[in-house]
Design an enzyme around this catalytic site. Sequence first.
Site, PDB file in Angstrom:
ATOM      1  NE  ARG A 138      -1.455  -2.541   2.745  1.00 39.06           N
ATOM      2  CZ  ARG A 138      -1.715  -3.609   2.449  1.00 39.06           C
ATOM      3  NH1 ARG A 138      -2.755  -4.139   2.167  1.00 39.06           N
ATOM      4  NH2 ARG A 138      -0.698  -4.489   2.828  1.00 39.06           N
ATOM      5  CB  THR A 139       3.334   2.374   2.072  1.00 35.57           C
ATOM      6  OG1 THR A 139       2.670   1.931   3.611  1.00 35.57           O
ATOM      7  CG2 THR A 139       3.981   3.887   2.684  1.00 35.57           C
ATOM      8  CE  LYS A 150      26.492  -4.419  -6.534  1.00 38.24           C
ATOM      9  NZ  LYS A 150      26.772  -3.505  -7.385  1.00 38.24           N
ATOM     10  NE  ARG A 158       6.856   0.746   5.200  1.00 35.19           N
ATOM     11  CZ  ARG A 158       5.808   0.191   5.083  1.00 35.19           C
ATOM     12  NH1 ARG A 158       5.717  -1.138   4.597  1.00 35.19           N
ATOM     13  NH2 ARG A 158       4.758   0.953   5.457  1.00 35.19           N
ATOM     14  CG  HIS A 198       3.140   3.716   8.793  1.00 33.47           C
ATOM     15  ND1 HIS A 198       3.317   4.531   7.845  1.00 33.47           N
ATOM     16  CD2 HIS A 198       3.021   2.390   8.446  1.00 33.47           C
ATOM     17  CE1 HIS A 198       3.071   4.039   6.526  1.00 33.47           C
ATOM     18  NE2 HIS A 198       2.772   2.857   6.825  1.00 33.47           N
TER      19      HIS A 198
HETATM   20  N1   CP Z   1      -0.268  -0.130   5.881  1.00 32.89           N
HETATM   21  C1   CP Z   1       0.871  -0.384   5.323  1.00 32.89           C
HETATM   22  O1   CP Z   1       1.682   0.326   5.578  1.00 32.89           O
HETATM   23  O2   CP Z   1       0.837  -1.422   4.384  1.00 32.89           O
HETATM   24  P1   CP Z   1       2.074  -1.801   3.428  1.00 32.89           P
HETATM   25  O3   CP Z   1       3.073  -2.445   4.617  1.00 32.89           O
HETATM   26  O4   CP Z   1       1.590  -2.579   2.532  1.00 32.89           O
HETATM   27  O5   CP Z   1       2.952  -0.621   3.216  1.00 32.89           O
END
Ligand code: CP
Length: 305
Positions: free
Chosen positions: A58-59, A86, A108, A136
Site C-alpha cells: 500500500r504505502t 553489496k 521505510r 508510520h
Molecule cells: N499499511 C501499510 O503500511 O501497508 P504496507 O506495508 O503494504 O505498505
Amino acid sequence: MRLARKDLLGLKEINKEEISLILDTSESLKEILERDIKKVPTLRGKTVINLFYEPSTRTRTSFELAGKRLNADVVNISTSVSSMVKGETIRDTVRNIEAMNPDIIVIRHPVPGAPYFIANLIKSSVINAGDGAHEHPTQALLDLYTIREKKGRLEGLRVAIIGDIAHSRVARSNIYGMLKMGMDVTVAGPATMIPLYIERMGVKVTTDIDRAIEGVDVIMMLRIQLERQIENLFPSLREYSRLFGLNLDRLEMAKEDVIIMHPGPINRGVEIAPEVADGPHSLILDQVTNGVAVRMALLYLLAGG
Ligand code: CP
C-alpha cells in the site's frame, strides 16, 4: 501553502494546525483521483525517491501514484535490486542518492529512528514511511482523513485500537494524531502486547476487547506482527482470534454506526473475520484510496506548496 518544516518524520512533533492543513489539502486533491485524466502539473520538474528497506504494498504504491498524479519524476529503490545487497551503508546510499538532487526521499526502514538520521544528513525533504515499531505518520494521517470523511469530524470521537499495540508503529502514530485532534483513545489487546506505561501517552488501556468496543465510534484492528516478535506472546492464533479477534458476534455489541478500520495487510480469520473485513462497517479499502490523496498532499506541501 506549505508545511513550515523540511521533513515529515512523525506525528509526535507536528501540531493540530499542521494535521488539519494536511487533511484539508488531501480533501482538495482527492477530487483529481476521481477525474478521467488523473494528473495535474503541480510537481512537474520535482523528483521523489522511494527508498524501501522493508516490504510494502500500500504505502509504496500510493507514494508512487501520488507523485505521478502530481507529475513528479518518481524513482523506486528496494533493497533487493540496489547496492545495499553489496554491503553499502544507509549513510552512503542516501548521500549518493542526494548527489542526484532529489526533492523528497520517502523511506521505510526496520530500525526506529532511521528516517531522523537521514533527515539530519541531507538537504532533501524526508518522509517517514514506517520506521520499525516507532512511527508510520502517513498511515495515521490517512486514517484520520478517512474517519473525518465518514464522520464529518474528529473532535470528541471515541476510538478503540485493538491488537499488537507493542509492535505497531500505526498505533503509536495514531495515538499521537488522535489525541491532538481531540479524540478519546482506548488501546486493547493481550497484556503481553501492550507496552508498559502506555497510559502516560493519554490513552485508556484494557485487556478486555468487549469492554473496549462498547460505545466507540471507530474500531481499528491491528495485525499481529510476528516478524517483530522475538518470543511467543500468545498461546496460539486460534486462542488469539477467540479472545481478541473482531467477529460478527462482537460487532453486534458495538454501536450501530461504528466504523471498522485496519491498516493492512490483514490476517483474515485471526484479528478480523472475513465477514467483518468485507462487511458494511468496513472502511479498509477507503483507507487505501485515501492514502493516495494524503500522500499527494504531503508531497505538495513539502515540495511544491
Ligand atoms: N499499511 C501499510 O503500511 O501497508 P504496507 O506495508 O503494504 O505498505
